[in-house]
Design an enzyme around this catalytic site. Structure first.
Site, mmCIF file in Angstrom:
data_model
loop_
_atom_site.group_PDB
_atom_site.id
_atom_site.type_symbol
_atom_site.label_atom_id
_atom_site.label_comp_id
_atom_site.label_asym_id
_atom_site.label_seq_id
_atom_site.Cartn_x
_atom_site.Cartn_y
_atom_site.Cartn_z
ATOM 1 N N ASP A 161 2.830 -2.229 -6.221
ATOM 2 C CA ASP A 161 3.272 -1.237 -5.236
ATOM 3 C C ASP A 161 4.656 -1.587 -4.702
ATOM 4 O O ASP A 161 4.848 -2.629 -4.071
ATOM 5 C CB ASP A 161 2.269 -1.164 -4.087
ATOM 6 C CG ASP A 161 2.410 0.092 -3.235
ATOM 7 O OD1 ASP A 161 3.556 0.512 -2.988
ATOM 8 O OD2 ASP A 161 1.378 0.637 -2.824
ATOM 9 N N HIS A 188 2.835 2.274 -6.698
ATOM 10 C CA HIS A 188 2.523 3.205 -5.619
ATOM 11 C C HIS A 188 2.307 4.611 -6.172
ATOM 12 O O HIS A 188 3.005 5.052 -7.073
ATOM 13 C CB HIS A 188 3.684 3.208 -4.619
ATOM 14 C CG HIS A 188 3.383 3.912 -3.341
ATOM 15 N ND1 HIS A 188 2.659 3.333 -2.321
ATOM 16 C CD2 HIS A 188 3.703 5.165 -2.915
ATOM 17 C CE1 HIS A 188 2.550 4.182 -1.316
ATOM 18 N NE2 HIS A 188 3.172 5.300 -1.657
#
Length: 226
Positions: free
Chosen positions: A164, A195
């Site tokens: 992420d 993400h």
């Protein structure tokens, strides 16, 4: 399944929400792009799984009706500007008002599921409201809110993306270390994902892991809300 816009009566004013489906309620908490086509389609997907899905416009205090995409640099700039202006505490008050109104309408149980900014809000919904179950996808900034975990009194599921770009490895470690032993928290870690890996059409969308995460979420919500 076609939905419609409804009005939520909050403590600081009225705001809109997209609602669709029938059954136990799931409050769908938006990304930084507003209640856009992606969020509405997610609501439709939850409706197809036997839930009433409600996505409140949590940017209404800044500007009502935001519906932008992740497809242009200008829209990304606008989204981050909205994110920087967003008052998380006020937003959670609006989530709580949505839950209360849905309960008053007769929903037997109410859960919440959120993505990105909405993932952070899903975590705080578990900490600060009476939601029966919450799910957070790639939650941002919850490593700064871990002191609130002691208030979690209903089940919470988190989906963490190992790559992420907005939640660095040290933050992920903090989150997992703090919450992994919490009896009401279930954590799934997707080591190779970035993400928004569950956003269809997004730059980091990964169908296999999105389907896995979504199946886990549906099973969890079925178990806790039905």
């Amino acid at each position: 399944m076609a939905g419609s816009d409804i009005t939520i009566h909050g403590p600081d004013g009225d705001f809109s929400a997209y609602q669709t489906g029938e059954g136990p309620a799931v409050i769908v908490l938006q990304e930084i792009f507003g209640v856009n086509a992606v969020m509405r389609e997610l609501c439709d997907d939850y409706a197809a799984q036997g839930f009433t899905a409600i996505c409140p416009d949590l940017f209404w205090r800044i500007k009502p009706g935001i519906q932008i995409t992740d497809k242009t640099e200008e829209e990304w700039k606008q989204a981050f500007d909205l994110f920087s202006q967003f008052d998380v505490d006020a937003g959670i008050k609006d989530v709580a008002a949505t839950i209360a109104q849905v309960r008053q309408s007769g929903a037997p149980k109410v859960g919440a599921v959120g993505y990105c900014l909405g993932g952070q809000l899903a975590y705080l919904t578990a900490c600060r409201t009476d939601a029966d179950a919450c799910v957070g996808y790639y939650c941002v900034n919850i490593q700064t809110l871990l002191s609130e975990a002691s208030s979690i009194s209903h089940p919470l599921m988190l989906h963490i993306a190992g790559q992420d770009e907005f939640v660095p490895p040290e933050a992920q470690t903090q989150i997992m270390d703090a919450l992994s032993e919490h009896g009401l928290v279930t954590i799934h870690h997707y080591a190779e994902r970035d993400h928004a890996f569950a956003r269809p059409g997004g730059a980091h969308y990964h169908a296999e892991d999105a389907n896995l995460a979504n199946a886990r979420s549906i099973n969890f919500l079925n178990d806790k809300l039905k």
